[in-house]
Design a protein around this motif. Structure first.
Motif: not given
Length: 305
Positions: A60-67, A71-73, A79-82, A87-90
């Motif tokens: 989730i920390s790596r996902a935060a950097l990608e956010l 500009d990836t959706r 999905v990329k981070f499992g 909604e589950a990610f949020s």
């Protein structure tokens, strides 16, 4: 048992090599030659967190950097981070950082990212190698001049601490501070390495600092518990050793550089120390940059020479 420090570090390395497809506990335990139960037990003992929670927070920390940086959706990042859905990610993101993915993308703010764990250090390496003879060939510290433009520094200044280890032992949470500063890495002053430590002086007393240099026009949020100070442009004498093997040579490299840095007379180059209104910096990135101590200087006037 030092061997377990090394093996847990291997587990961490395998996980961080590809957080989107981290190896299973079974696969890692087979490679290490121990049962899954024993591997998870040792992982928790050395990192202070479960293997499952570590993977979850690193993802989730790596996902935060990608956010922040792409500009990836949001759905594609989830999905990329499992995560099974956006909604589950949020929900997970809100639980971890008290903000939503969409809000963080629109207005990135400092958040406490989980950084890569380090449980196998030069100290453990020396214990492992204590019975082996090893000849070390390290070069002398180099000395050069560098101009650092005016900037701001966001971090913590602690008069009661005098070095890196003492700073973290003095009540500062390394994971929280480092993770929060990592979330601000896109603001780093151009040409600098990111999170930076060093020394400062107040009324003749020397303290230790830790934070991140940002541009002089930064007007964003300052993390709770930190300050933002203006640092004027200055020339610095840089005492430097190029990249080296962190586990094997870290202690000797730092001693070599600091021995020169703290005993050097800048008059031989036509300068004087200028540390009353500025601060010293450390750059420590062993395999990429090396190690350096930077001390601000000013040119001597004719009367001083």
């Amino acid at each position: 048992m030092v061997e377990w420090n090394e093996m847990v570090q291997l587990m961490i390395d395998w996980i961080d090599a590809d957080l989107t497809a981290a190896p299973t506990l079974l696969r890692m335990s087979e490679q290490l030659g121990y049962s899954p139960y024993y591997c998870t037990k040792q992982f928790h003992a050395l990192t202070g967190t479960t293997l499952r929670d570590y993977i979850w927070m690193r993802r989730i920390s790596r996902a935060a950097l990608e956010l922040r940086d792409t500009d990836t959706r949001i759905l594609d990042i989830a999905v990329k981070f499992g995560f099974s859905s956006q909604e589950a990610f949020s929900r997970a993101f809100s639980k971890a950082f008290n903000t939503t993915p969409s809000a963080h993308r629109k207005a990135p703010c400092p958040i406490p990212l989980t950084i890569r764990a380090e449980v196998f250090t030069p100290y453990h390496y020396l214990i492992k190698e204590r019975d082996k003879m090893r000849e070390v060939h390290l070069q002398e510290a180099e000395i050069k001049l560098e101009v650092i433009p005016a900037h701001k520094f966001i971090g913590i200044w602690d008069l009661a601490s005098h070095n890196y280890a003492g700073f973290w032992e003095n009540g500062h949470d390394c994971d929280e501070i480092s993770g929060t500063l990592e979330s601000m890495s896109h603001h780093t002053l151009a040409g600098q390495l990111g999170q930076t430590a060093g020394w400062f002086y107040k009324n003749g007393q020397k303290g230790y600092l830790y934070g991140i240099p940002v541009s002089s026009d930064y007007n964003g949020k300052i993390p709770e518990g930190m300050e933002c100070r203006d640092i004027p442009e200055s020339e610095y004498l840089v005492f430097f050793h190029p990249p080296f093997d962190y586990l094997k040579d870290n202690g000797q490299v730092m001693r070599t550089v600091e021995q020169v840095a703290w005993n050097y007379d800048p008059k031989v180059m036509g300068y004087a120390w200028d540390e009353e209104t500025k601060q010293d910096y450390q750059r420590h990135f062993p395999e990429g940059y090396g190690y350096a101590v930077l001390r601000p200087v000013r040119k001597l006037t004719g009367n001083e020479e």
